[in-house]
Every structure is written in C-alpha cells, then in structure tokens.
Write an enzyme that holds these catalytic residues in place. Structure first.
Site, PDB file in Angstrom:
ATOM      1  CG  HIS A  79       1.341   4.475  -4.231  1.00  0.00           C
ATOM      2  ND1 HIS A  79       2.026   3.373  -4.709  1.00  0.00           N
ATOM      3  CD2 HIS A  79       1.777   5.524  -4.972  1.00  0.00           C
ATOM      4  CE1 HIS A  79       2.831   3.731  -5.692  1.00  0.00           C
ATOM      5  NE2 HIS A  79       2.702   5.041  -5.870  1.00  0.00           N
TER       6      HIS A  79
ATOM      7  N   GLY B 142       4.707  13.462  -4.980  1.00  0.00           N
ATOM      8  CA  GLY B 142       4.015  12.803  -3.886  1.00  0.00           C
ATOM      9  C   GLY B 142       4.735  11.519  -3.521  1.00  0.00           C
TER      10      GLY B 142
ATOM     11  CG  HIS C 141       0.228   8.510  -8.289  1.00  0.00           C
ATOM     12  ND1 HIS C 141       0.585   8.024  -9.525  1.00  0.00           N
ATOM     13  CD2 HIS C 141       1.190   8.073  -7.429  1.00  0.00           C
ATOM     14  CE1 HIS C 141       1.711   7.331  -9.417  1.00  0.00           C
ATOM     15  NE2 HIS C 141       2.095   7.350  -8.148  1.00  0.00           N
ATOM     16  CD  GLU C 142       1.767   9.686  -4.046  1.00  0.00           C
ATOM     17  OE1 GLU C 142       2.077   8.621  -3.465  1.00  0.00           O
ATOM     18  OE2 GLU C 142       2.380  10.087  -5.052  1.00  0.00           O
TER      19      GLU C 142
ATOM     20  CD  GLN D 270       5.327   5.637  -3.685  1.00  0.00           C
ATOM     21  OE1 GLN D 270       4.646   6.582  -3.294  1.00  0.00           O
ATOM     22  NE2 GLN D 270       6.041   5.658  -4.806  1.00  0.00           N
TER      23      GLN D 270
ATOM     24  CB  CYS E 193       5.063   5.696 -10.014  1.00  0.00           C
ATOM     25  SG  CYS E 193       4.947   4.976  -8.366  1.00  0.00           S
ATOM     26  CG  LEU E 194       8.943   9.343  -6.611  1.00  0.00           C
ATOM     27  CD1 LEU E 194       8.997  10.012  -5.243  1.00  0.00           C
ATOM     28  CD2 LEU E 194      10.038   9.872  -7.522  1.00  0.00           C
TER      29      LEU E 194
END
Length: 181
Positions: free
Chosen positions: A135, A46, A131-132, A51, A89-90
């Site tokens: 963000h 995701g 998670h997203e 981000q 996480c990216l």
C-alpha cells in the site's frame, strides 16, 4: 483517536507511493492511533496510511492478538519459501483471492516515537507486513494475483455494490457494559 473513513479501490491515493515520515510528532502519534482504531473497527489485519488518505509511509497490524505499527518500513524476504493463501483488503471490501507472498519476512523501521523497530514475521504476519508495505508503494493485492484471478477480481470490482464510492466509515465495535451486580 477516531475511526476514520477508509478510501476505496479507485481512489488515486491508493495508487500513489507514500512519502517517508520525517517528523515523529504528535500528528504522527495521532495518525497511528487513528489507523489502529479504524483497523479494529473494520475488523482488519492491517491498515496503511494511504487507505485513510494520508500519503505517509506508516501502517498498523493486528495479527494473532498482537497490535503493532511501523514507520518507514524496509521489508526483506527471509528464505525462499512462498505461501499461497486468501487475502483481502479493507479498501476492496468483500473481495478475497489467493495471493502469493513470502512465507517469512523481516521488516525494519521506526515506531511513532522515532525508536528503531525490527519485526520478524511468518505466515499471516508476513502476509500483513507485505500487503501493507505494498500500500505504501501504491500497489494493491489484486496487482499480485495470477492472470486468471486478476481478470476475475477486476470484473468483480466493476460490479461491487460500493463501486464509485470514495470511502466508507467502518462501524466501531459495540461497547458492552457489564453490571457489577
């Protein structure tokens, strides 16, 4: 579409709640395309607009071969079951810790064209959606860790090889050409 630099832990945009999308236009469609391509290039499940440095309530996901996106999501837990599992996480490369999430969720919102969307997810999809959405609220998964894991994670973040960098550009997957002969 283009692979876009991913903001790293420490960038204030990751801690700033995103604004609702009000224009379902070509710019939004381009953002969804950039999110999707960048997510694939980085190998993520995701990716949320903050981000990429964009303060809008949009995210993409890629779970179990399914690619999707959600604009202005509203997420609710379904039932009381909880899952503990590894999460990364990216925007925090190389860090993975067990994180508690709801096992089942339902998310409603819109697609990039302004059509209503409802997504029901369990396990990894439920984790990715939560998670997203975090963000979009300026929350990172390290904020959800138990006290011991969070302390350990924050210590790792201080010495990460990328600490102090603003962003990184994931490498797109190589294109393999096959001869018809």
């Amino acid at each position: 579409m283009s692979v876009t630099p991913i903001r790293l832990y420490g960038d204030p945009v990751l801690r700033t709640p995103a604004a609702p999308v009000v224009d379902f236009d070509a710019e939004l469609r381009q953002l969804v395309a950039d999110l999707t391509e960048t997510m694939h290039a980085a190998g993520g499940a995701g990716l949320a607009a903050p981000q990429l440095g964009v303060g809008l309530r949009v995210f993409t996901w890629f779970v179990d071969g399914e690619v999707g996106h959600l604009v202005n999501p509203d997420v609710a837990a379904v039932g009381e079951e909880i899952q503990d599992g590894p999460e990364g996480c990216l925007s925090i490369p190389g860090l993975r810790y067990d994180c508690r999430r709801h096992l089942h969720v339902v998310a409603s919102g819109w697609n990039m064209h302004g059509d209503p969307v409802r997504v029901e997810g369990s396990e990894l999809l439920a984790r990715a959606i939560q998670h997203e959405t975090d963000h979009l609220d300026g929350v990172l998964f390290v904020d959800r860790l138990d006290e011991v894991s969070r302390t350990e994670a924050l210590a790792e973040l201080e010495v990460a090889e990328w600490a102090g960098l603003a962003a990184y550009l994931p490498a797109p997957a190589p294109v393999v050409k096959v001869s018809p002969h």
